[in-house]
Write an enzyme that holds these catalytic residues in place. Structure first.
Site, PDB file in Angstrom:
ATOM      1  N   ILE A  19      -2.824  -4.828  18.009  1.00  0.00           N
ATOM      2  CA  ILE A  19      -3.670  -4.219  19.037  1.00  0.00           C
ATOM      3  C   ILE A  19      -5.103  -3.986  18.563  1.00  0.00           C
ATOM      4  O   ILE A  19      -5.988  -3.757  19.375  1.00  0.00           O
ATOM      5  CB  ILE A  19      -3.065  -2.903  19.579  1.00  0.00           C
ATOM      6  CG1 ILE A  19      -2.768  -1.898  18.469  1.00  0.00           C
ATOM      7  CG2 ILE A  19      -1.816  -3.201  20.381  1.00  0.00           C
ATOM      8  CD1 ILE A  19      -2.232  -0.561  18.984  1.00  0.00           C
ATOM      9  N   ARG A  42       6.430   2.079  18.947  1.00  0.00           N
ATOM     10  CA  ARG A  42       5.811   2.648  17.753  1.00  0.00           C
ATOM     11  C   ARG A  42       4.449   1.998  17.537  1.00  0.00           C
ATOM     12  O   ARG A  42       4.342   0.776  17.432  1.00  0.00           O
ATOM     13  CB  ARG A  42       6.691   2.416  16.512  1.00  0.00           C
ATOM     14  CG  ARG A  42       8.068   3.078  16.591  1.00  0.00           C
ATOM     15  CD  ARG A  42       7.958   4.582  16.444  1.00  0.00           C
ATOM     16  NE  ARG A  42       9.264   5.228  16.496  1.00  0.00           N
ATOM     17  CZ  ARG A  42       9.724   5.912  17.546  1.00  0.00           C
ATOM     18  NH1 ARG A  42       8.976   6.003  18.643  1.00  0.00           N
ATOM     19  NH2 ARG A  42      10.899   6.490  17.495  1.00  0.00           N
ATOM     20  N   GLU A  43       3.402   2.818  17.489  1.00  0.00           N
ATOM     21  CA  GLU A  43       2.060   2.341  17.172  1.00  0.00           C
ATOM     22  C   GLU A  43       1.700   2.845  15.785  1.00  0.00           C
ATOM     23  O   GLU A  43       1.905   4.021  15.477  1.00  0.00           O
ATOM     24  CB  GLU A  43       1.046   2.841  18.206  1.00  0.00           C
ATOM     25  CG  GLU A  43       1.285   2.254  19.587  1.00  0.00           C
ATOM     26  CD  GLU A  43       0.298   2.734  20.634  1.00  0.00           C
ATOM     27  OE1 GLU A  43       0.308   2.177  21.752  1.00  0.00           O
ATOM     28  OE2 GLU A  43      -0.479   3.677  20.347  1.00  0.00           O
ATOM     29  N   ARG A  73     -16.973  13.469   6.251  1.00  0.00           N
ATOM     30  CA  ARG A  73     -15.953  12.608   6.836  1.00  0.00           C
ATOM     31  C   ARG A  73     -16.155  12.598   8.352  1.00  0.00           C
ATOM     32  O   ARG A  73     -15.912  13.587   9.032  1.00  0.00           O
ATOM     33  CB  ARG A  73     -14.561  13.108   6.467  1.00  0.00           C
ATOM     34  CG  ARG A  73     -14.255  12.991   4.973  1.00  0.00           C
ATOM     35  CD  ARG A  73     -14.283  11.542   4.510  1.00  0.00           C
ATOM     36  NE  ARG A  73     -13.716  11.366   3.175  1.00  0.00           N
ATOM     37  CZ  ARG A  73     -13.521  10.191   2.613  1.00  0.00           C
ATOM     38  NH1 ARG A  73     -13.872   9.067   3.257  1.00  0.00           N
ATOM     39  NH2 ARG A  73     -13.005  10.094   1.396  1.00  0.00           N
ATOM     40  N   ALA A  85     -11.340   9.254  -4.833  1.00  0.00           N
ATOM     41  CA  ALA A  85     -10.286   8.406  -4.277  1.00  0.00           C
ATOM     42  C   ALA A  85     -10.909   7.177  -3.647  1.00  0.00           C
ATOM     43  O   ALA A  85     -12.104   7.149  -3.343  1.00  0.00           O
ATOM     44  CB  ALA A  85      -9.467   9.172  -3.234  1.00  0.00           C
ATOM     45  N   GLU A 101     -12.659   3.447  -9.193  1.00  0.00           N
ATOM     46  CA  GLU A 101     -13.128   4.475  -8.270  1.00  0.00           C
ATOM     47  C   GLU A 101     -13.713   5.673  -9.005  1.00  0.00           C
ATOM     48  O   GLU A 101     -14.722   6.240  -8.578  1.00  0.00           O
ATOM     49  CB  GLU A 101     -11.992   4.921  -7.347  1.00  0.00           C
ATOM     50  CG  GLU A 101     -11.614   3.896  -6.288  1.00  0.00           C
ATOM     51  CD  GLU A 101     -12.688   3.680  -5.221  1.00  0.00           C
ATOM     52  OE1 GLU A 101     -13.619   4.505  -5.112  1.00  0.00           O
ATOM     53  OE2 GLU A 101     -12.595   2.680  -4.497  1.00  0.00           O
ATOM     54  N   GLU A 128      -0.031   3.721   4.904  1.00  0.00           N
ATOM     55  CA  GLU A 128      -0.826   4.114   3.741  1.00  0.00           C
ATOM     56  C   GLU A 128      -0.008   4.869   2.698  1.00  0.00           C
ATOM     57  O   GLU A 128       0.781   5.751   3.011  1.00  0.00           O
ATOM     58  CB  GLU A 128      -2.003   5.000   4.173  1.00  0.00           C
ATOM     59  CG  GLU A 128      -2.891   5.403   3.011  1.00  0.00           C
ATOM     60  CD  GLU A 128      -4.077   6.255   3.429  1.00  0.00           C
ATOM     61  OE1 GLU A 128      -4.911   6.569   2.572  1.00  0.00           O
ATOM     62  OE2 GLU A 128      -4.173   6.600   4.624  1.00  0.00           O
ATOM     63  N   GLU A 147     -22.473   0.776  -0.945  1.00  0.00           N
ATOM     64  CA  GLU A 147     -23.540   0.813   0.057  1.00  0.00           C
ATOM     65  C   GLU A 147     -23.117   1.737   1.201  1.00  0.00           C
ATOM     66  O   GLU A 147     -22.014   1.614   1.736  1.00  0.00           O
ATOM     67  CB  GLU A 147     -23.790  -0.605   0.591  1.00  0.00           C
ATOM     68  CG  GLU A 147     -24.907  -0.705   1.610  1.00  0.00           C
ATOM     69  CD  GLU A 147     -26.284  -0.568   0.994  1.00  0.00           C
ATOM     70  OE1 GLU A 147     -27.200  -0.127   1.711  1.00  0.00           O
ATOM     71  OE2 GLU A 147     -26.437  -0.879  -0.203  1.00  0.00           O
ATOM     72  N   GLU A 149     -22.496   4.938   0.974  1.00  0.00           N
ATOM     73  CA  GLU A 149     -21.624   6.030   0.519  1.00  0.00           C
ATOM     74  C   GLU A 149     -22.490   7.144  -0.062  1.00  0.00           C
ATOM     75  O   GLU A 149     -23.331   6.905  -0.925  1.00  0.00           O
ATOM     76  CB  GLU A 149     -20.647   5.500  -0.542  1.00  0.00           C
ATOM     77  CG  GLU A 149     -19.569   6.476  -0.937  1.00  0.00           C
ATOM     78  CD  GLU A 149     -18.534   5.853  -1.872  1.00  0.00           C
ATOM     79  OE1 GLU A 149     -17.364   6.255  -1.798  1.00  0.00           O
ATOM     80  OE2 GLU A 149     -18.890   4.972  -2.684  1.00  0.00           O
TER      81      GLU A 149
END
Length: 200
Positions: A19, A42-43, A73, A85, A101, A128, A147, A149
Site C-alpha cells: 500500500i 492486518r496493516e 522528532r 540509534a 551510528e 522493526e 545530511e 540530521e
C-alpha cells in the site's frame, strides 16, 4: 515459559498487497485467517531493523556518565531525549551498525562492545527490531551527521537519567528499554560479555 504449542494463536496470511513504498516506509495490507477460521485485515510496516547504543563514559570525574542525545522528532512534534540509534544499512551487521551510528552521531568510538539484547518496539504494526548494545572505553573524535540530521549530544549520570525516565521527561520506547538495561547492568544483575570492536 516452556515450548508450548502456539498453533491456537497463529494467524495465517491468505493474501496481501503493497500500500506504500516510500524512501523510508514500506507498508502492506494482508488478509489473514484467524485461529477461529474468521478473516481479518492486518496493516503493517516492513522495517530493516536498527540498533541502539548505550555509551558508558568515564570522563575522569570518578562518576560514570551516559552519553545521550536530544533530537527533534517530527511525528510527535517534540525534542526527545534518546540514546544514539539508527537503522541498519543493507547487508550491514548489527555491531558494525552500532559502531557506525555511535561515531556518526556522537563522535565517540569505543574500545569495548557488548550486545545486550533485542527489542521489538511496535509489534502491532511493524517488523522493526532494535538491537541493544553497550559501549565503553570511549574516545572522542569528530562526528559525521547525516545530511539534514540535527542533534545535541550531552552526558548525564545514570541517577539523573533514571529520574528523567520516572518523571516522564524520557518517553522514547527504546530509551526506556535502555533504562531497564542500565539499571540491571550497573547493579550487576544482568552481566555483559565485552569484546573488541570489529576490525576496520
Amino acid at each position: 515459559m516452556g515450548m508450548e504449542d502456539d498453533t491456537h494463536l497463529v494467524e495465517r496470511k491468505t493474501s496481501g498487497e503493497e500500500i506504500l513504498k516510500g524512501h523510508f516506509l514500506h507498508a502492506f495490507r494482508d488478509q489473514v485467517l484467524l485461529p477461529n477460521g474468521q478473516q481479518a485485515t492486518r496493516e503493517y510496516v516492513v522495517h530493516p531493523g536498527a540498533v541502539m547504543v548505550i555509551p558508558l563514559l568515564d570522563d575522569g570525574s570518578g562518576e560514570l556518565k551516559l552519553v545521550l542525545e536530544r533530537q527533534y522528532r517530527y511525528p510527535v512534534g517534540r525534542v526527545m531525549i534518546e540514546f544514539p540509534a539508527g537503522k541498519l544499512d543493507a547487508g550491514e551487521s548489527v555491531q558494525r551498525c552500532a559502531e557506525r551510528e555511535l561515531l556518526e552521531e556522537t563522535g565517540y568510538s569505543a574500545g569495548a562492545w557488548a550486545r545486550a539484547g533485542v527489542m521489538h518496539p511496535v509489534i502491532s504494526y511493524s517488523t522493526e527490531f532494535i538491537d541493544i548494545w553497550f559501549a565503553r572505553d570511549l574516545q572522542l573524535g569528530e562526528r559525521k551527521l547525516d545530511e539534514g540530521e540535527f542533534l545535541d549530544v550531552f552526558t548525564a549520570t545514570p541517577a539523573e537519567f533514571l529520574q528523567w525516565c520516572q518523571q516522564g521527561l524520557v518517553t522514547d520506547a527504546k530509551t526506556l528499554a535502555g533504562a531497564l538495561w542500565v539499571q540491571n547492568v550497573l547493579q550487576g544483575t544482568w552481566p555483559l560479555e565485552w569484546a573488541a570492536p570489529l576490525p576496520a
